[in-house]
Design a protein around this motif. Sequence first.
Motif, PDB file in Angstrom:
ATOM      1  N   ALA A 187       0.816  -1.218   0.000  1.00  0.00           N
ATOM      2  CA  ALA A 187       0.000   0.000   0.000  1.00  0.00           C
ATOM      3  C   ALA A 187       0.848   1.265   0.000  1.00  0.00           C
ATOM      4  O   ALA A 187       0.305   2.375  -0.068  1.00  0.00           O
ATOM      5  CB  ALA A 187      -0.930   0.008   1.211  1.00  0.00           C
ATOM      6  N   VAL A 188       2.167   1.137   0.085  1.00  0.00           N
ATOM      7  CA  VAL A 188       3.061   2.304   0.073  1.00  0.00           C
ATOM      8  C   VAL A 188       3.761   2.361  -1.280  1.00  0.00           C
ATOM      9  O   VAL A 188       4.328   1.361  -1.733  1.00  0.00           O
ATOM     10  CB  VAL A 188       4.098   2.230   1.210  1.00  0.00           C
TER      11      VAL A 188
ATOM     12  N   ILE B  89      -4.967   4.747   0.391  1.00  0.00           N
ATOM     13  CA  ILE B  89      -5.932   4.683   1.492  1.00  0.00           C
ATOM     14  C   ILE B  89      -7.284   4.138   1.037  1.00  0.00           C
ATOM     15  O   ILE B  89      -8.136   3.833   1.875  1.00  0.00           O
ATOM     16  CB  ILE B  89      -6.125   6.066   2.145  1.00  0.00           C
ATOM     17  N   ASP B  90      -7.495   4.046  -0.267  1.00  0.00           N
ATOM     18  CA  ASP B  90      -8.732   3.474  -0.797  1.00  0.00           C
ATOM     19  C   ASP B  90      -8.394   2.743  -2.092  1.00  0.00           C
ATOM     20  O   ASP B  90      -8.155   3.368  -3.122  1.00  0.00           O
ATOM     21  CB  ASP B  90      -9.770   4.567  -1.058  1.00  0.00           C
TER      22      ASP B  90
ATOM     23  N   LEU C  74      -3.985  14.837  -2.283  1.00  0.00           N
ATOM     24  CA  LEU C  74      -4.691  13.606  -2.622  1.00  0.00           C
ATOM     25  C   LEU C  74      -4.564  13.354  -4.116  1.00  0.00           C
ATOM     26  O   LEU C  74      -4.888  14.219  -4.935  1.00  0.00           O
ATOM     27  CB  LEU C  74      -6.168  13.705  -2.238  1.00  0.00           C
ATOM     28  N   LEU C  75      -4.075  12.162  -4.475  1.00  0.00           N
ATOM     29  CA  LEU C  75      -3.943  11.741  -5.865  1.00  0.00           C
ATOM     30  C   LEU C  75      -4.930  10.612  -6.140  1.00  0.00           C
ATOM     31  O   LEU C  75      -5.481  10.004  -5.219  1.00  0.00           O
ATOM     32  CB  LEU C  75      -2.524  11.239  -6.142  1.00  0.00           C
ATOM     33  N   GLN C  76      -5.119  10.323  -7.431  1.00  0.00           N
ATOM     34  CA  GLN C  76      -5.967   9.197  -7.811  1.00  0.00           C
ATOM     35  C   GLN C  76      -5.340   8.458  -8.981  1.00  0.00           C
ATOM     36  O   GLN C  76      -4.821   9.083  -9.911  1.00  0.00           O
ATOM     37  CB  GLN C  76      -7.373   9.663  -8.179  1.00  0.00           C
ATOM     38  N   VAL C  77      -5.376   7.139  -8.917  1.00  0.00           N
ATOM     39  CA  VAL C  77      -4.858   6.290  -9.989  1.00  0.00           C
ATOM     40  C   VAL C  77      -5.929   5.282 -10.379  1.00  0.00           C
ATOM     41  O   VAL C  77      -6.841   4.975  -9.591  1.00  0.00           O
ATOM     42  CB  VAL C  77      -3.573   5.540  -9.568  1.00  0.00           C
TER      43      VAL C  77
ATOM     44  N   LYS D  29      -3.693  -2.431  -3.061  1.00  0.00           N
ATOM     45  CA  LYS D  29      -3.807  -2.739  -1.639  1.00  0.00           C
ATOM     46  C   LYS D  29      -3.870  -1.426  -0.863  1.00  0.00           C
ATOM     47  O   LYS D  29      -3.172  -0.466  -1.185  1.00  0.00           O
ATOM     48  CB  LYS D  29      -2.612  -3.566  -1.151  1.00  0.00           C
ATOM     49  N   GLU D  30      -4.711  -1.377   0.153  1.00  0.00           N
ATOM     50  CA  GLU D  30      -4.860  -0.165   0.955  1.00  0.00           C
ATOM     51  C   GLU D  30      -4.429  -0.429   2.391  1.00  0.00           C
ATOM     52  O   GLU D  30      -4.355  -1.575   2.839  1.00  0.00           O
ATOM     53  CB  GLU D  30      -6.306   0.331   0.933  1.00  0.00           C
TER      54      GLU D  30
END
Length: 452
Positions: free
Chosen positions: A50-51, A97-98, A142-145, A151-152
């Motif tokens: 998740a990192v 985180i999501d 906050l980014l989005q992919v 995995k969060e």
Amino acid sequence: MKKMSVLISSVLLSSSLALSSLPAHANLPVSVNGQQLPSLAPMLEKVTPAVVLISVRGTHEIKQRNVPDAFRFFFGNPRQTPSRERPFQGLGSGVIIDADKGYVVTNNHVINEADEIQITLKDGRQIEAKKIGADENSDIALLQVEADNLKEVNIADSDKLRVGDFAVAIGSPFGLGQTVTSGIVSALGRSGLNADNFEDFIQTDAAINSGNSGGALINLKGDLIGINTAIIGPNGGNVGIGFAIPSNMVKNLVDQIIEYGEVRRGVLGVAGRSVTGEFAQAMELEEAQGAFVEQVTEGSAADEAGIEAGDVITKVNGKKIRSFSELRGKIGSIGAGNEVKLSVIKTNGDEKTYKVTLKKAESASIEPVSIHKMLEGAVLGNNNTNEGVLVTSVEDDTPAAMIGLRGGDIIVGVNRQRIKNIAELRDYLKNNQGISLLNIIRGNSNLYIRIR
């Protein structure tokens, strides 16, 4: 030989004590002479995917100095300081985180001014990311992919942290790749690194170096307790003093960016200072901690609630605060319109609890291009009436200018769907793959602008 036996016994005893502090679900297959040795590996195997590593590219505008006035004509407007653009690239870390929505949290300073943002997952996949929103004063972005099988990390309640709790930092220092370090929570409620920012840092001695910014600080259960953001050390090196933004603060800010497209920072409306030992003695206070209120802004949330100059604020929502900076940091991460409980010691020594509904402060930044590519070049904000999206300004020769947007326009709908705020505009355009018609209010006129 006797000394060697004592040493081995001491090591095994220490291992047993360390083992008792680990979570029950941690499998410990390694043993020496039948004595199990502790390992964080099982927990980290679940958390480290998740990192992510974040790579950015962009350009900085560099102002040229020491140019004689007589020569400024050759650099454009003679009244302006000449400037030029210089390309840059950088590395940092982020935390998913999501997994379903592809939300990644990092520091604002990691991706600030970046034209290209790319994340690298632990499994080696490289994915382009878009910036959803950011808050410069708390250094959160906050980014989005878009990717499968993400995995969060679970988010812990950082208000339950205690000094001495174990902490593990995960990030990509110096571009080496994912690295794990461990330590403890050294202090809570740290501030003072930047007076203009909203700070309420967790201090840790887990090694944090350049490139760790935006990475995860987790507990022994593998839950996120903070986002690593700053260090104190020469040349960006670790000296055992690192800082992380508490997970509760991160969650408050991210939830606002997701819901509204911006941070609707709450404002209390007080000025003051931290309570010191001498101050506590002069005011006959039992403890040398808290926030002394020197001034209350007329018409502010604090004024309407009944807080007065001379009061000492000691708790926010039942949690003790140590300083005025900590009060500012906690209030600054709570959204406008939310109610908070403040415990106060009055000038006569009485203790009183106030319920205060916070008012709105200035908005944080939102990237219009993250909403739609044809909105690039526009500065957007939520309308004060909570009806529509206000176009504050539009840069020349940008996609937003080419489609006909102007400063002062209010986007009130898309196709036949009413739009109340930036979040609704972004969600509608994301789900509509074809042509969209923006319903615009311009002065007394009602018009439509086509985008695709």
